[in-house]
Design a protein around this motif. Structure first.
Motif, PDB file in Angstrom:
ATOM      1  N   ARG A  18      11.967  -8.406  52.257  1.00  0.00           N
ATOM      2  CA  ARG A  18      12.075  -7.668  50.993  1.00  0.00           C
ATOM      3  C   ARG A  18      10.698  -7.591  50.321  1.00  0.00           C
ATOM      4  NH1 ARG A  18      16.440  -6.529  47.702  1.00  0.00           N
ATOM      5  NH2 ARG A  18      17.795  -7.939  48.875  1.00  0.00           N
ATOM      6  N   TYR A  70      14.108  -0.974  54.377  1.00  0.00           N
ATOM      7  CA  TYR A  70      14.934  -2.146  54.049  1.00  0.00           C
ATOM      8  C   TYR A  70      16.409  -1.752  54.019  1.00  0.00           C
ATOM      9  CZ  TYR A  70      16.456  -6.503  51.942  1.00  0.00           C
ATOM     10  OH  TYR A  70      17.081  -7.705  51.720  1.00  0.00           O
ATOM     11  N   GLN A 115      15.571 -11.630  53.638  1.00  0.00           N
ATOM     12  CA  GLN A 115      14.948 -11.879  52.349  1.00  0.00           C
ATOM     13  C   GLN A 115      13.427 -11.886  52.441  1.00  0.00           C
ATOM     14  OE1 GLN A 115      16.305 -11.979  49.341  1.00  0.00           O
ATOM     15  NE2 GLN A 115      18.323 -11.597  50.188  1.00  0.00           N
ATOM     16  N   LYS A 173      11.590   0.770  50.762  1.00  0.00           N
ATOM     17  CA  LYS A 173      12.994   0.671  50.390  1.00  0.00           C
ATOM     18  C   LYS A 173      13.880   1.337  51.437  1.00  0.00           C
ATOM     19  CE  LYS A 173      16.246   1.595  46.631  1.00  0.00           C
ATOM     20  NZ  LYS A 173      16.425   2.165  45.270  1.00  0.00           N
TER      21      LYS A 173
END
Length: 299
Positions: free
Chosen positions: A197, A205, A194, A202
């Motif tokens: 993030r 991740y 978390q 993206k």
């Protein structure tokens, strides 16, 4: 799978047939503040008003209730209960799920010191969790905010009919996978994810998300390894059922079936081969030290 006449977990919250009443959801705190901001500003401009505000805050602190919601006619995230009676098949699935959850409790209480048992929430159509609202289309999920697993039992029928992944051990794998996410939460892995993030792209991740999901598959395999040792509950074909389910929900297969093409950069759960490999590795070894997908040279 031999599961009948075995212990069922008490950590089951059966919300089937329930629906959220209209009002503020768990994520609407900001809406309440905006709605009552003029009132709050007016209160703090006078001594009497300031005293009232102190009382309101005190009530919130000591009771956990929100007086502002009462001022708004009691709007809240209420649950309307219905006299729900599931079909015999659905009720058997509910009993099965409670039994598998109990089995995961037995295994993880043995493997981990101070294991904190999660709650399984059974719901119909939609549900509200600490992670927000979700519909059945979301599929089974784990919410670290309330340490609960959420499953609409119709998903098991979808596994059989749409994904061609039938079998009770395939269903057990799904529950054990979500419990795997709970293990990750207890170990702090979820928090680390978390925090990343928004700090990385993206695509990067998504790569970490794949590793997180594959580790949950590995942990599901570890559960199956020790469950078999403790209970000898597996029957011929059970392992194949779990591997078939892992294969059915691989990103590459799901994308291929949905759009006809595969986009690896958008993978979030891993390919069919990867999911099968990590579940099998957990099942074969039962060794938690071999489940570090984040450091693995190859997935």
């Amino acid at each position: 799978m031999k599961w009948k006449n075995r212990r069922r977990s008490a950590n089951v919250d059966d919300r089937r047939g329930q629906r959220s009443a209209r009002g503020f959801t768990s994520g609407s705190g900001g809406g309440l503040v905006k709605l009552f901001l003029p009132l709050i500003l007016k209160l703090i401009t006078t001594k009497k008003g300031l005293l009232i505000l102190v009382v309101i805050v005190g009530v919130m602190y000591f009771t956990g209730n929100n007086p502002l919601q009462m001022l708004n006619g009691g709007a809240s995230n209420k649950i309307q209960n219905t006299q729900y009676k599931g079909s015999a098949a659905e009720n058997e699935l509910a009993a099965f799920s409670a039994t598998i959850l109990a089995d995961t409790e037995d295994v993880w209480n043995k493997l981990l010191s101070n294991y904190r048992e999660p709650t399984l929430v059974l719901f119909s159509n939609s549900v509200t969790s600490a992670c927000g609202n979700a519909s059945s289309a979301t599929g089974p999920f784990y919410c670290p905010g309330d340490e609960k697993l959420y499953i609409d039992l119709s998903f098991f029928k979808e596994m059989e009919d749409r994904m061609n992944a039938p079998g009770d051990f395939a269903q057990a794998y799904v529950i054990a996978h979500e419990v795997g996410h709970h293990i990750q939460n207890l170990m702090g892995t979820t928090d680390k994810m978390q925090r990343l993030r928004g700090q990385i792209s993206k695509t990067e991740y998504n790569k970490l998300s794949v590793k997180l999901e594959l580790q949950a598959d590995f942990l599901a395999g570890v559960w199956a390894h020790y469950s078999q040792k403790m209970n000898q509950s597996m029957e011929p074909g059970d392992l194949e059922e779990a591997l078939n389910a892992a294969n059915a929900i691989g990103d590459d297969r799901l994308q291929k079936n949905a759009t006809g093409r595969v986009v690896p950069d958008s993978f979030t759960h891993g390919t069919s081969a990867q999911r099968m490999r990590w579940f099998k590795k957990g099942f074969d070894t039962g060794d938690l030290s071999q489940g570090d997908t984040f450091s693995a040279n190859s997935l």
